[in-house]
Design an enzyme around this catalytic site. Structure first.
Site, PDB file in Angstrom:
ATOM      1  N   TYR A  97       6.964 -10.158   6.478  1.00  0.00           N
ATOM      2  CA  TYR A  97       6.811  -8.727   6.718  1.00  0.00           C
ATOM      3  C   TYR A  97       7.309  -8.377   8.114  1.00  0.00           C
ATOM      4  CZ  TYR A  97       3.840  -7.918   2.601  1.00  0.00           C
ATOM      5  OH  TYR A  97       3.364  -7.794   1.323  1.00  0.00           O
ATOM      6  N   ASP A 141       0.822  -1.205   0.000  1.00  0.00           N
ATOM      7  CA  ASP A 141       0.000   0.000   0.000  1.00  0.00           C
ATOM      8  C   ASP A 141       0.859   1.260   0.000  1.00  0.00           C
ATOM      9  OD1 ASP A 141      -2.435  -1.305  -0.018  1.00  0.00           O
ATOM     10  OD2 ASP A 141      -2.645  -1.305   2.166  1.00  0.00           O
TER      11      ASP A 141
END
EC number: 5.4.99.12
Length: 266
Positions: free
Chosen positions: A113, A52
């Site tokens: 992540y 994002d």
């Protein structure tokens, strides 16, 4: 057409995310523009993850098909030169020739992540836009205990964006660990794939747990509620990093034709 795998690093701050945008800069768009500047080709680059706006990467993986073959190191260096000339906050760390059945997205086994939180009274200067600044202290051990409620195969409706386009909210979360080093709290997540806003939703919920606002049992109940309203706040993108993608142990490199093993004259 020759296919290449690339490992890509970027500062997500100036971009509207990975995916190409009509009305704003994107990482995919920056890479495709660099390829166009280098080769004259209009190509589509596929990434392993569509990060994002504001999310960073140190190990995004992408693949690209080109009309001519390249020595991988020359392709890496040439793309970096064009990215630098364009002032992009993107770098190609590595390039490799691969077979046509390699797909950066669909060949991936696991994605890793990292979410970074810095707990201190003073605002961030050097780490501005590189971590989530929290002015109060957090109990990272309580956060880790709460995180274990989420590990495994679950319906993660509570922890995905209402705009998530995935067909199913069911995912298998392999790892969600919380550790601390001084002021820095790190949340590390591993799964084959994630839902939109899933990790940032985890981070916001675990922050509440670290403040004492949620117990580990509350986090389990939120998961079981399958209700977005049960989720904590979505953490800002600043602290999220796409770290690494795992692929099958053996991905055979593409053999280059003998005639193309010679160095280019130019």
């Amino acid at each position: 057409m020759p296919r290449f795998r690339m490992t890509v690093e970027y500062d997500g701050t100036p971009y509207y995310g990975w995916q190409r945008q009509e009305n704003g800069p994107s990482v995919q768009g920056a890479l495709e523009a660099a390829v166009r500047s280098l080769t004259g080709e209009s190509v589509s680059i596929r990434g392993a993850g569509r990060t994002d706006s504001g999310v960073h990467a140190v190990g995004q993986v992408a693949h690209i098909d080109l009309s001519r073959d390249w020595e991988p190191y020359k392709l890496r260096n040439a793309l970096n030169a064009h990215l630098a000339m364009a002032g992009e906050a993107v770098a190609v760390l590595d390039a490799a020739a691969v077979t046509e059945d390699f797909d950066a997205r669909f060949s991936a086994l696991r994605r890793h992540y990292l979410y970074r939180i810095i707990c201190r009274k003073s605002r961030l200067a050097l780490e501005h836009k590189r971590a989530w600044w929290v002015s109060k202290d957090l109990d990272h051990e309580r956060m880790h205990e709460a995180a274990q409620m989420l590990v495994g195969r679950h319906d993660f409706t509570t922890f995905r964006s209402v705009h998530c386009q995935a067909n199913s909210p069911v995912r298998t979360l392999d790892r969600l660990d919380v550790t601390r080093n001084g002021d820095l709290i790190e949340i590390r997540a591993t799964a084959q794939s994630f839902l939109h806003n899933q990790i940032r939703s985890f981070a916001g919920t675990l922050k509440l747990a670290g403040e004492g606002g949620m117990t580990p049992d509350d986090v389990r109940a939120a998961l079981e509620a399958r209700d977005r309203k049960a989720c904590g706040p979505v953490a800002p993108p600043d602290g999220l990093y796409f770290m690494q993608v795992d692929y099958p142990d053996v991905i055979p490199p593409r053999r280059r034709p003998e005639i193309e093993m010679t160095e280019d004259a130019d």
